[in-house]
Design a protein around this motif. Structure first.
Motif, PDB file in Angstrom:
ATOM      1  N   ILE A   1       0.869  -1.181   0.000  1.00  0.00           N
ATOM      2  CA  ILE A   1       0.000   0.000   0.000  1.00  0.00           C
ATOM      3  C   ILE A   1       0.903   1.228   0.000  1.00  0.00           C
ATOM      4  O   ILE A   1       1.925   1.257   0.694  1.00  0.00           O
ATOM      5  N   MET A   2       0.517   2.226  -0.791  1.00  0.00           N
ATOM      6  CA  MET A   2       1.327   3.446  -0.906  1.00  0.00           C
ATOM      7  C   MET A   2       0.400   4.623  -0.626  1.00  0.00           C
ATOM      8  O   MET A   2      -0.379   5.002  -1.492  1.00  0.00           O
ATOM      9  N   GLY A   3       0.438   5.113   0.604  1.00  0.00           N
ATOM     10  CA  GLY A   3      -0.504   6.177   0.986  1.00  0.00           C
ATOM     11  C   GLY A   3      -1.922   5.635   0.977  1.00  0.00           C
ATOM     12  O   GLY A   3      -2.254   4.722   1.720  1.00  0.00           O
ATOM     13  N   LYS A   4      -2.739   6.180   0.068  1.00  0.00           N
ATOM     14  CA  LYS A   4      -4.113   5.679  -0.027  1.00  0.00           C
ATOM     15  C   LYS A   4      -4.275   4.738  -1.217  1.00  0.00           C
ATOM     16  O   LYS A   4      -5.383   4.297  -1.525  1.00  0.00           O
ATOM     17  N   THR A   5      -3.163   4.454  -1.898  1.00  0.00           N
ATOM     18  CA  THR A   5      -3.219   3.673  -3.133  1.00  0.00           C
ATOM     19  C   THR A   5      -2.900   2.198  -2.901  1.00  0.00           C
ATOM     20  O   THR A   5      -1.937   1.869  -2.206  1.00  0.00           O
ATOM     21  N   LYS A   6      -3.731   1.339  -3.498  1.00  0.00           N
ATOM     22  CA  LYS A   6      -3.444  -0.099  -3.455  1.00  0.00           C
ATOM     23  C   LYS A   6      -2.451  -0.369  -4.577  1.00  0.00           C
ATOM     24  O   LYS A   6      -2.813  -0.359  -5.754  1.00  0.00           O
ATOM     25  N   LEU A   7      -1.192  -0.577  -4.192  1.00  0.00           N
ATOM     26  CA  LEU A   7      -0.126  -0.659  -5.190  1.00  0.00           C
ATOM     27  C   LEU A   7      -0.121  -1.990  -5.942  1.00  0.00           C
ATOM     28  O   LEU A   7       0.056  -2.026  -7.149  1.00  0.00           O
TER      29      LEU A   7
ATOM     30  N   ALA B   1      -6.209  -2.615   6.759  1.00  0.00           N
ATOM     31  CA  ALA B   1      -5.226  -2.821   7.837  1.00  0.00           C
ATOM     32  C   ALA B   1      -4.350  -1.574   7.977  1.00  0.00           C
ATOM     33  O   ALA B   1      -4.092  -1.090   9.080  1.00  0.00           O
ATOM     34  N   HIS B   2      -3.881  -1.059   6.839  1.00  0.00           N
ATOM     35  CA  HIS B   2      -3.040   0.154   6.815  1.00  0.00           C
ATOM     36  C   HIS B   2      -3.788   1.298   7.508  1.00  0.00           C
ATOM     37  O   HIS B   2      -3.221   2.016   8.339  1.00  0.00           O
ATOM     38  N   LYS B   3      -5.087   1.419   7.194  1.00  0.00           N
ATOM     39  CA  LYS B   3      -5.878   2.528   7.759  1.00  0.00           C
ATOM     40  C   LYS B   3      -6.175   2.333   9.238  1.00  0.00           C
ATOM     41  O   LYS B   3      -6.051   3.267  10.028  1.00  0.00           O
ATOM     42  N   VAL B   4      -6.586   1.108   9.633  1.00  0.00           N
ATOM     43  CA  VAL B   4      -7.001   0.944  11.035  1.00  0.00           C
ATOM     44  C   VAL B   4      -5.812   1.051  11.986  1.00  0.00           C
ATOM     45  O   VAL B   4      -5.963   1.433  13.145  1.00  0.00           O
ATOM     46  N   ILE B   5      -4.619   0.719  11.499  1.00  0.00           N
ATOM     47  CA  ILE B   5      -3.434   0.876  12.353  1.00  0.00           C
ATOM     48  C   ILE B   5      -2.979   2.346  12.323  1.00  0.00           C
ATOM     49  O   ILE B   5      -2.304   2.814  13.232  1.00  0.00           O
ATOM     50  N   GLY B   6      -3.363   3.072  11.283  1.00  0.00           N
ATOM     51  CA  GLY B   6      -3.011   4.497  11.185  1.00  0.00           C
ATOM     52  C   GLY B   6      -1.673   4.712  10.491  1.00  0.00           C
ATOM     53  O   GLY B   6      -0.970   5.689  10.774  1.00  0.00           O
ATOM     54  N   CYS B   7      -1.318   3.801   9.568  1.00  0.00           N
ATOM     55  CA  CYS B   7       0.002   3.866   8.926  1.00  0.00           C
ATOM     56  C   CYS B   7       0.089   5.022   7.937  1.00  0.00           C
ATOM     57  O   CYS B   7      -0.927   5.500   7.434  1.00  0.00           O
ATOM     58  N   LYS B   8       1.318   5.422   7.654  1.00  0.00           N
ATOM     59  CA  LYS B   8       1.596   6.448   6.646  1.00  0.00           C
ATOM     60  C   LYS B   8       2.620   5.890   5.660  1.00  0.00           C
ATOM     61  O   LYS B   8       3.346   4.950   5.969  1.00  0.00           O
ATOM     62  N   GLY B   9       2.699   6.538   4.506  1.00  0.00           N
ATOM     63  CA  GLY B   9       3.701   6.139   3.517  1.00  0.00           C
ATOM     64  C   GLY B   9       3.424   4.756   2.968  1.00  0.00           C
ATOM     65  O   GLY B   9       2.281   4.397   2.706  1.00  0.00           O
ATOM     66  N   VAL B  10       4.494   3.978   2.837  1.00  0.00           N
ATOM     67  CA  VAL B  10       4.372   2.648   2.227  1.00  0.00           C
ATOM     68  C   VAL B  10       4.315   1.580   3.318  1.00  0.00           C
ATOM     69  O   VAL B  10       5.049   1.647   4.290  1.00  0.00           O
ATOM     70  N   THR B  11       3.428   0.602   3.157  1.00  0.00           N
ATOM     71  CA  THR B  11       3.420  -0.577   4.047  1.00  0.00           C
ATOM     72  C   THR B  11       3.325  -1.844   3.194  1.00  0.00           C
ATOM     73  O   THR B  11       2.926  -1.789   2.025  1.00  0.00           O
ATOM     74  N   ARG B  12       3.677  -2.958   3.822  1.00  0.00           N
ATOM     75  CA  ARG B  12       3.509  -4.263   3.153  1.00  0.00           C
ATOM     76  C   ARG B  12       2.824  -5.218   4.113  1.00  0.00           C
ATOM     77  O   ARG B  12       3.274  -5.396   5.249  1.00  0.00           O
ATOM     78  N   SER B  13       1.719  -5.793   3.679  1.00  0.00           N
ATOM     79  CA  SER B  13       0.973  -6.720   4.529  1.00  0.00           C
ATOM     80  C   SER B  13       1.217  -8.149   4.069  1.00  0.00           C
ATOM     81  O   SER B  13       1.137  -8.453   2.875  1.00  0.00           O
TER      82      SER B  13
ATOM     83  N   PRO C   1       9.513  -2.648  -3.964  1.00  0.00           N
ATOM     84  CA  PRO C   1      10.001  -2.128  -5.245  1.00  0.00           C
ATOM     85  C   PRO C   1       9.586  -2.996  -6.439  1.00  0.00           C
ATOM     86  O   PRO C   1       9.295  -2.475  -7.520  1.00  0.00           O
ATOM     87  N   GLU C   2       9.518  -4.309  -6.238  1.00  0.00           N
ATOM     88  CA  GLU C   2       9.119  -5.196  -7.335  1.00  0.00           C
ATOM     89  C   GLU C   2       7.643  -4.977  -7.695  1.00  0.00           C
ATOM     90  O   GLU C   2       7.269  -4.932  -8.865  1.00  0.00           O
ATOM     91  N   ILE C   3       6.819  -4.819  -6.660  1.00  0.00           N
ATOM     92  CA  ILE C   3       5.385  -4.571  -6.892  1.00  0.00           C
ATOM     93  C   ILE C   3       5.207  -3.214  -7.588  1.00  0.00           C
ATOM     94  O   ILE C   3       4.429  -3.076  -8.532  1.00  0.00           O
ATOM     95  N   ALA C   4       5.974  -2.215  -7.126  1.00  0.00           N
ATOM     96  CA  ALA C   4       5.874  -0.873  -7.718  1.00  0.00           C
ATOM     97  C   ALA C   4       6.299  -0.898  -9.183  1.00  0.00           C
ATOM     98  O   ALA C   4       5.624  -0.345 -10.054  1.00  0.00           O
TER      99      ALA C   4
ATOM    100  N   GLU D   1      11.167   8.705  -4.564  1.00  0.00           N
ATOM    101  CA  GLU D   1      10.763  10.122  -4.608  1.00  0.00           C
ATOM    102  C   GLU D   1       9.356  10.322  -4.046  1.00  0.00           C
ATOM    103  O   GLU D   1       9.077  11.320  -3.400  1.00  0.00           O
ATOM    104  N   TRP D   2       8.478   9.346  -4.284  1.00  0.00           N
ATOM    105  CA  TRP D   2       7.121   9.444  -3.704  1.00  0.00           C
ATOM    106  C   TRP D   2       7.225   9.404  -2.179  1.00  0.00           C
ATOM    107  O   TRP D   2       6.587  10.194  -1.480  1.00  0.00           O
ATOM    108  N   ILE D   3       8.051   8.500  -1.667  1.00  0.00           N
ATOM    109  CA  ILE D   3       8.204   8.359  -0.210  1.00  0.00           C
ATOM    110  C   ILE D   3       8.753   9.658   0.389  1.00  0.00           C
ATOM    111  O   ILE D   3       8.301  10.117   1.435  1.00  0.00           O
ATOM    112  N   LEU D   4       9.724  10.272  -0.301  1.00  0.00           N
ATOM    113  CA  LEU D   4      10.316  11.524   0.197  1.00  0.00           C
ATOM    114  C   LEU D   4       9.290  12.654   0.187  1.00  0.00           C
ATOM    115  O   LEU D   4       9.218  13.451   1.131  1.00  0.00           O
TER     116      LEU D   4
END
Ligand SMILES: Nc1ncnc2c1ncn2[C@@H]1O[C@H](COP(=O)(O)OP(=O)(O)O)[C@@H](O)[C@H]1O
Ligand SMILES: [Mg+2]
Length: 304
Positions: free
Chosen positions: A187-193, A240-252, A279-282, A294-297
């Protein structure tokens, strides 16, 4: 003008080497593209390094204890310099497999059945408890590690010895073993990568299967799932990303068994070497390594 980026990597967790690799790869890519980069350990020199280098942004490339669990994030909040990935509380929740699983359950996200065990309990009682609540084989793991460090699949015979090996942890988790496929979602922000499936040649996706190319874990992308199932797993990861309150990129990390997705954990500092999964998924989605960094920065902020 390109930004000055301080990359935090290394640290004292069991994932130190992976973090150093993440840090080096991110640094190399940024330098190649005209950024000023400094790599720093999260040690006593950090403050001095920040004062001298005056970064515009801090890229947190740490993994594991003290880097992924809210500790370093608490320190970073005080510098008032934008930093990447999740903030203090989500990092500490996601790093604690017991608390995060309780939050998953509360939010109707399926996760393997489990209980936690502390060493004031006798192992004999443990076997009884397992037989009452779960069935063998079980997975024994620390609550707060990563990279499959000290994760073991156990049957009744080897449980005793394995549990003894984990004696230095205050508490460990005993989890129902879920067979089937291993799928991870970014997940990248609000985007399902996107998602990737791992087919380890080893008994499971352990440390060697993750990092030794000679262990030859097969990476499958795109994942062979129906449209409906693919959308289901992506939605669970975003939830999961939202309910935990994550930011940026996560991997579940999921197991997929008999048509059901079981969420094992959410990672707030996923590996960022060129061969890592996010990075492979992206890349598969048309976002190359530089664009991902650059997106993460750009997403970094002072208050996460
Ligand atoms: N309940 C389980 N059932 C089956 N395999 C599991 C289970 N828990 C962990 N594993 C295996 O161990 C790996 C690491 O476990 P995980 O919970 O993701 O911890 P880590 O934080 O170390 O990555 C998983 O990717 C999976 O291959
Ligand atoms: Mg994992």
């Amino acid at each position: 003008m390109k930004k000055k980026v301080l990359i935090l990597s290394g640290g004292i967790s069991k994932e130190r080497l992976i973090s150093l690799d993440t840090g080096l790869q991110v640094a190399k890519e940024l330098k190649k593209n005209g950024y000023k980069v400094k790599i720093s350990e999260p040690d006593n020199n950090l403050e001095k390094n920040i004062k001298n280098f005056k970064p515009n942004v801090i890229f947190n490339a740490l993994h594991g204890q003290f880097g992924e669990d809210g500790y370093i994030q608490t320190i970073l909040e005080q510098f008032n310099i934008p930093y990447t990935h999740s903030g203090v509380i989500p990092s500490s929740i996601a790093m604690d497999k017991e608390i995060s699983k309780k939050i998953f359950i509360k939010n109707k996200i399926k996760t393997p059945k489990f209980f936690t065990f502390s060493f004031d309990m006798r192992v004999l009682n443990l076997i009884k408890k397992i037989e009452k609540k779960l069935s063998f084989p079980v997975v024994v793991k620390p609550l707060n590690e990563g990279s499959s460090v000290n994760v073991y699949i156990c049957d009744k015979k080897n449980l005793n010895n394995i549990v003894k090996k984990l004696r230095n942890y205050k508490k460990i988790m005993i989890e129902e073993f879920i067979g089937g496929r291993e799928i991870q979602v970014a997940i990248m922000g609000k985007t399902k990568l996107g998602a990737i499936e791992l087919k380890p040649k080893r008994k499971f996706y352990d440390y060697k299967a993750k990092y030794n190319s000679s262990a030859k874990t097969e990476h499958i992308i795109p994942v062979n799932l129906s449209k409906k199932k693919f959308s289901q797993i992506m939605n669970i990861a975003l939830k999961a990303h939202k309910v935990i309150g994550c930011k940026g990129v996560t991997r579940s990390d999921f197991k997929y068994y008999q048509g059901k997705f079981f969420l094992l954990e959410i990672n707030t500092q996923p590996g960022m070497t060129k061969l890592s999964l996010v990075p492979e998924i992206a890349e598969h989605k048309g976002i190359n390594f530089l664009k991902l960094i650059e997106w993460i920065l750009k997403d970094a902020s002072t208050k996460r």
